[in-house]
Motif scaffolding. Structure first.
Motif, PDB file in Angstrom:
ATOM      1  N   THR A 195       0.704  -1.187   0.138  1.00 15.34           N
ATOM      2  CA  THR A 195       0.111   0.048   0.041  1.00 15.34           C
ATOM      3  C   THR A 195       0.926   1.127  -0.012  1.00 15.34           C
ATOM      4  O   THR A 195       2.110   0.940   0.342  1.00 15.34           O
ATOM      5  CB  THR A 195      -0.926  -0.047   1.260  1.00 15.34           C
ATOM      6  OG1 THR A 195      -0.094  -0.023   2.381  1.00 15.34           O
ATOM      7  CG2 THR A 195      -1.962  -1.164   1.141  1.00 15.34           C
ATOM      8  N   LYS A 196       0.298   2.492  -0.515  1.00 16.78           N
ATOM      9  CA  LYS A 196       0.961   3.486  -0.568  1.00 16.78           C
ATOM     10  C   LYS A 196      -0.149   4.704  -0.316  1.00 16.78           C
ATOM     11  O   LYS A 196      -0.804   5.065  -1.161  1.00 16.78           O
ATOM     12  CB  LYS A 196       1.566   3.826  -1.659  1.00 16.78           C
ATOM     13  CG  LYS A 196       2.401   5.239  -1.719  1.00 16.78           C
ATOM     14  CD  LYS A 196       3.467   5.316  -2.917  1.00 16.78           C
ATOM     15  CE  LYS A 196       2.605   5.489  -4.218  1.00 16.78           C
ATOM     16  NZ  LYS A 196       3.479   5.778  -5.286  1.00 16.78           N
TER      17      LYS A 196
ATOM     18  N   ASP B  16      -3.652   5.575   0.834  1.00 18.70           N
ATOM     19  CA  ASP B  16      -4.825   4.815   0.655  1.00 18.70           C
ATOM     20  C   ASP B  16      -4.823   3.993  -0.514  1.00 18.70           C
ATOM     21  O   ASP B  16      -6.177   3.254  -0.975  1.00 18.70           O
ATOM     22  CB  ASP B  16      -6.114   5.823   0.955  1.00 18.70           C
ATOM     23  CG  ASP B  16      -6.121   6.631  -0.286  1.00 18.70           C
ATOM     24  OD1 ASP B  16      -5.243   6.933  -0.985  1.00 18.70           O
ATOM     25  OD2 ASP B  16      -7.209   7.338  -0.522  1.00 18.70           O
ATOM     26  N   LYS B  17      -3.814   3.952  -1.210  1.00 19.18           N
ATOM     27  CA  LYS B  17      -3.784   2.923  -2.689  1.00 19.18           C
ATOM     28  C   LYS B  17      -2.982   1.645  -2.454  1.00 19.18           C
ATOM     29  O   LYS B  17      -2.226   1.562  -1.683  1.00 19.18           O
ATOM     30  CB  LYS B  17      -2.866   4.092  -3.656  1.00 19.18           C
ATOM     31  CG  LYS B  17      -3.769   5.388  -4.079  1.00 19.18           C
ATOM     32  CD  LYS B  17      -2.982   5.969  -4.918  1.00 19.18           C
ATOM     33  CE  LYS B  17      -3.428   7.389  -5.130  1.00 19.18           C
ATOM     34  NZ  LYS B  17      -2.739   8.299  -6.341  1.00 19.18           N
ATOM     35  N   TRP B  18      -3.686   0.785  -3.025  1.00 18.34           N
ATOM     36  CA  TRP B  18      -3.081  -0.526  -3.120  1.00 18.34           C
ATOM     37  C   TRP B  18      -2.388  -0.847  -4.451  1.00 18.34           C
ATOM     38  O   TRP B  18      -2.939  -0.351  -5.465  1.00 18.34           O
ATOM     39  CB  TRP B  18      -3.938  -1.577  -2.826  1.00 18.34           C
ATOM     40  CG  TRP B  18      -4.696  -1.782  -1.351  1.00 18.34           C
ATOM     41  CD1 TRP B  18      -4.468  -0.726  -0.496  1.00 18.34           C
ATOM     42  CD2 TRP B  18      -5.575  -2.428  -0.946  1.00 18.34           C
ATOM     43  NE1 TRP B  18      -5.139  -0.903   0.598  1.00 18.34           N
ATOM     44  CE2 TRP B  18      -5.870  -2.085   0.405  1.00 18.34           C
ATOM     45  CE3 TRP B  18      -6.431  -3.716  -1.244  1.00 18.34           C
ATOM     46  CZ2 TRP B  18      -6.802  -2.867   1.123  1.00 18.34           C
ATOM     47  CZ3 TRP B  18      -7.081  -4.298  -0.660  1.00 18.34           C
ATOM     48  CH2 TRP B  18      -7.587  -4.056   0.939  1.00 18.34           C
TER      49      TRP B  18
ATOM     50  N   ASP C 182      -4.785  -1.991  -7.145  1.00 16.27           N
ATOM     51  CA  ASP C 182      -5.739  -1.135  -7.721  1.00 16.27           C
ATOM     52  C   ASP C 182      -5.692  -0.668  -8.857  1.00 16.27           C
ATOM     53  O   ASP C 182      -6.779  -0.641  -9.870  1.00 16.27           O
ATOM     54  CB  ASP C 182      -5.924   0.217  -6.911  1.00 16.27           C
ATOM     55  CG  ASP C 182      -6.320   0.031  -5.537  1.00 16.27           C
ATOM     56  OD1 ASP C 182      -6.913  -0.731  -5.219  1.00 16.27           O
ATOM     57  OD2 ASP C 182      -6.048   1.086  -4.518  1.00 16.27           O
ATOM     58  N   TYR C 183      -4.804  -0.781  -9.612  1.00 18.45           N
ATOM     59  CA  TYR C 183      -4.470  -0.565 -11.050  1.00 18.45           C
ATOM     60  C   TYR C 183      -3.939  -1.952 -11.856  1.00 18.45           C
ATOM     61  O   TYR C 183      -3.502  -1.635 -12.895  1.00 18.45           O
ATOM     62  CB  TYR C 183      -3.466   0.397 -11.465  1.00 18.45           C
ATOM     63  CG  TYR C 183      -4.294   1.947 -10.968  1.00 18.45           C
ATOM     64  CD1 TYR C 183      -5.270   2.535 -11.477  1.00 18.45           C
ATOM     65  CD2 TYR C 183      -3.640   2.450  -9.593  1.00 18.45           C
ATOM     66  CE1 TYR C 183      -5.641   3.684 -11.075  1.00 18.45           C
ATOM     67  CE2 TYR C 183      -4.190   3.496  -8.910  1.00 18.45           C
ATOM     68  CZ  TYR C 183      -5.056   4.155  -9.532  1.00 18.45           C
ATOM     69  OH  TYR C 183      -5.708   5.263  -9.218  1.00 18.45           O
TER      70      TYR C 183
ATOM     71  N   TRP D  87       4.908   2.892  -9.811  1.00 15.99           N
ATOM     72  CA  TRP D  87       4.139   2.927  -8.655  1.00 15.99           C
ATOM     73  C   TRP D  87       4.686   3.273  -7.284  1.00 15.99           C
ATOM     74  O   TRP D  87       4.263   4.032  -6.252  1.00 15.99           O
ATOM     75  CB  TRP D  87       3.151   1.688  -8.369  1.00 15.99           C
ATOM     76  CG  TRP D  87       2.144   1.806  -7.389  1.00 15.99           C
ATOM     77  CD1 TRP D  87       0.965   2.489  -7.487  1.00 15.99           C
ATOM     78  CD2 TRP D  87       2.160   1.236  -6.095  1.00 15.99           C
ATOM     79  NE1 TRP D  87       0.226   2.363  -6.510  1.00 15.99           N
ATOM     80  CE2 TRP D  87       0.971   1.560  -5.496  1.00 15.99           C
ATOM     81  CE3 TRP D  87       3.204   0.673  -5.272  1.00 15.99           C
ATOM     82  CZ2 TRP D  87       0.614   1.299  -4.328  1.00 15.99           C
ATOM     83  CZ3 TRP D  87       3.070   0.252  -4.001  1.00 15.99           C
ATOM     84  CH2 TRP D  87       1.711   0.453  -3.472  1.00 15.99           C
ATOM     85  N   ASP D  88       6.016   2.468  -7.226  1.00 21.58           N
ATOM     86  CA  ASP D  88       6.526   2.671  -5.748  1.00 21.58           C
ATOM     87  C   ASP D  88       8.018   2.278  -5.887  1.00 21.58           C
ATOM     88  O   ASP D  88       8.496   1.328  -6.613  1.00 21.58           O
ATOM     89  CB  ASP D  88       5.900   1.748  -4.494  1.00 21.58           C
ATOM     90  CG  ASP D  88       6.532   2.179  -3.327  1.00 21.58           C
ATOM     91  OD1 ASP D  88       7.244   2.589  -3.034  1.00 21.58           O
ATOM     92  OD2 ASP D  88       5.539   1.800  -2.440  1.00 21.58           O
TER      93      ASP D  88
ATOM     94  N   ARG E 182     -11.041  -3.008  -7.046  1.00 20.61           N
ATOM     95  CA  ARG E 182     -11.545  -2.189  -7.709  1.00 20.61           C
ATOM     96  C   ARG E 182     -12.494  -2.627  -8.947  1.00 20.61           C
ATOM     97  O   ARG E 182     -12.681  -3.981  -9.068  1.00 20.61           O
ATOM     98  CB  ARG E 182     -10.515  -1.200  -8.323  1.00 20.61           C
ATOM     99  CG  ARG E 182      -9.826  -0.217  -7.338  1.00 20.61           C
ATOM    100  CD  ARG E 182     -10.547   0.951  -6.963  1.00 20.61           C
ATOM    101  NE  ARG E 182      -9.795   1.647  -5.997  1.00 20.61           N
ATOM    102  CZ  ARG E 182     -10.123   1.871  -4.586  1.00 20.61           C
ATOM    103  NH1 ARG E 182     -11.025   1.091  -4.346  1.00 20.61           N
ATOM    104  NH2 ARG E 182      -9.310   2.590  -4.216  1.00 20.61           N
TER     105      ARG E 182
ATOM    106  N   TYR F  19     -11.041  -5.467   3.025  1.00 21.52           N
ATOM    107  CA  TYR F  19     -11.774  -5.355   1.936  1.00 21.52           C
ATOM    108  C   TYR F  19     -13.113  -5.750   2.077  1.00 21.52           C
ATOM    109  O   TYR F  19     -14.168  -4.906   1.460  1.00 21.52           O
ATOM    110  CB  TYR F  19     -11.179  -6.427   0.792  1.00 21.52           C
ATOM    111  CG  TYR F  19     -12.204  -6.630  -0.474  1.00 21.52           C
ATOM    112  CD1 TYR F  19     -12.431  -5.472  -1.408  1.00 21.52           C
ATOM    113  CD2 TYR F  19     -12.696  -7.769  -0.444  1.00 21.52           C
ATOM    114  CE1 TYR F  19     -13.232  -5.942  -2.347  1.00 21.52           C
ATOM    115  CE2 TYR F  19     -13.655  -8.049  -1.550  1.00 21.52           C
ATOM    116  CZ  TYR F  19     -13.922  -7.062  -2.521  1.00 21.52           C
ATOM    117  OH  TYR F  19     -15.001  -7.284  -3.444  1.00 21.52           O
TER     118      TYR F  19
END
Length: 476
Positions: free
Chosen positions: A18-19, A21-23, A26-27, A93-94, A391, A463
């Motif tokens: 996670t970063k 509130d994003k996992w 998610d994309y 992303w990270d 998502r 989730y």
């Protein structure tokens, strides 16, 4: 289905990266969408160039010579596109997913690093050899009998064996050198097979000091074993499914641009013809994409795209209800004999408007089913956890694939049950309704066992707090 993105080799905790509130998942759909578009683009290219008959040729270089190799080449292109997109996405992303140099390389212990990498490669090659032996020996796959159904799978195995024989060692060296991860090493199949081979020696009484160094079959090893069994069962099926379905998509694209206009201008195109064409074309599009994306998920498991398996279904019930939905077990249990067939159902009624309505609902449901696979990107796999998806359709219900597939069956099959009750006798209708109910119950059990398995992941529990409903938003 899904899994985590940062694993730990020493605990049973699973945590999706996670970063804020994003996992990271998610994309994941981006690579799935790229794969779907590639499937359609390849089908159009194959149709325009008559590639299924002539083979793949690029810049005068004849890459494939047979129909089967051309179809497998399409799978290779789809895989390459999806992995490239996913690799770039994760890299951007990270920073945690960027390069990490192996400690031995940093310290200049190059020879020791080389020896370890060669050993890892040889054990992976040995595991692949064992897999080849299994498929060549197992009666279900009919290698000795030259069973035509699985010939595409054996051809793929030949390609994999020759490919890994030559590029496997460079891959291992590069991956271990600049993508170092102790957690990923713990789930690496080469290291896993080393532990499997060494495991029997753990029972030899070597004394306390020596015994401390002997391997033990840990919980992680058990998870890897179950995850490997998932791949061994589903990858052959996805291969033969795609080889069967993709030529239909190629042909249907040709029909859309050539045959359909001619049929429309001939004056003989009827509402029944429209329904049949709508069904055939839509099914080939939806399931060619669905199977191709699933195939990539089953075949590819790599730290480069962060889709290694963290866990696999631990219960017998979970395995039974899942495998009961696939060949050969679905036929043994008679699940698909108890319910009317989809194609038969659309041909029962003379009222084609009614057929159009039910068929449209069915195909819309199948589209949702396919989109659920798409949202996994490179992480799709039954019975495993490879990253929690929250998502797309999963933002509304926990099991969009199961719900939409069952809704599709009831849309197209239940009217056939009613028809048979009024035209062929109540007995047949009762058998068919029992078949439909049994199918739905099996998928309900799949959902329950899947939730029990994934609930070990704190991200899945989070989730479930966000998405309360399993099958129908705001209802069930």
């Amino acid at each position: 289905m899904a899994l985590n993105n940062k694993n730990t080799a020493t605990t049973d905790v699973i945590a999706t990266a996670t970063k804020g509130d994003k996992w990271v998942t998610d994309y994941a759909w981006i690579s799935g969408l790229a794969g779907a578009l590639t499937v359609v683009a390849l089908a159009a290219w194959y149709n325009a160039g008559h590639i299924l008959g002539k083979g793949v040729s690029v810049a005068g270089w004849q890459i494939t010579h047979t129909r089967l190799d051309s179809i497998l080449f399409a799978l290779g292109v789809i895989t390459f596109v999806m992995l490239t997109i996913e690799l770039v996405r994760i890299y951007l992303w990270d920073d945690r997913f960027k390069f990490t140099v192996a400690p031995k390389v940093k310290q200049g212990h190059y020879f020791s690093f080389l020896i370890e990498s060669v050993i890892n490669y040889l054990f992976y090659l040995s595991l692949l050899s064992l897999v080849l032996w299994f498929y060549h020996s197992a009666g279900e796959y009919g290698y000795i009998r030259n069973n035509a159904y699985y010939q595409s799978w054996f051809r793929f195995l030949d390609i994999v064996w020759n490919g890994y024989l030559w590029v496997g060692l460079p891959y291992v060296l590069i991956t271990r050198a600049i993508k170092h991860s102790a957690e990923a090493d713990a789930r690496d199949y080469g290291y896993y097979f080393q532990r499997v081979v060494a495991y029997p020696f753990s029972f030899i009484n070597l004394g306390d000091k020596q015994k401390q160094n002997t391997p033990h079959f840990s919980d992680i090893d058990k998870k890897i074993t179950r995850g490997l069994l998932v791949k061994l069962f589903f990858t052959p099926l996805m291969t033969v499914f795609f080889v069967d379905q993709f030529p239909h998509l190629v042909g249907n694209i040709g029909y859309i641009f050539d045959g359909l206009p001619k049929a429309l201008s001939s004056g003989s195109f009827t509402h029944r013809s429209l329904n049949n064409d709508f069904f055939n074309i839509s099914i080939s599009f939806i399931f060619s994409i669905d199977v191709a994306l699933a195939w990539v998920g089953y075949v590819i498991s790599s730290r480069w795209v962060d889709n290694q398996t963290s866990s696999a279904e631990p219960t017998m019930l979970g395995w039974v209800v899942c495998l009961a939905c696939y060949p050969p077990f679905q036929f043994v249990l008679g699940l698909y004999y108890g319910a009317p067939g989809e194609r038969d159902s659309i041909n029962l009624y003379d009222n084609q408007t009614l057929v159009t309505i039910f068929m449209t609902m069915m195909l819309a449901s199948y589209f949702v089913y396919m989109s659920a696979t798409l949202w996994f990107g490179t992480r799709f796999s039954n019975l495993t956890n490879r990253g929690i998806i929250r998502r797309g359709p999963f933002a509304y219900i926990r099991h969009p694939a199961y719900a939409s597939k069952n809704f599709a069956w009831w849309c197209i099959m239940f009217p056939a049950v009613i028809y048979n009750a009024t035209h062929s006798g109540v007995e047949l209708a009762i058998i068919q309704i029992i078949g439909l109910v049994l199918l739905s119950y099996v998928y309900y059990c799949r959902a329950i066992t899947e939730e029990r398995h994934l609930s070990a992941d704190p991200c899945y529990r989070e989730y479930c707090e966000q998405v309360k409903y399993r099958f129908i938003p705001k209802v069930f």
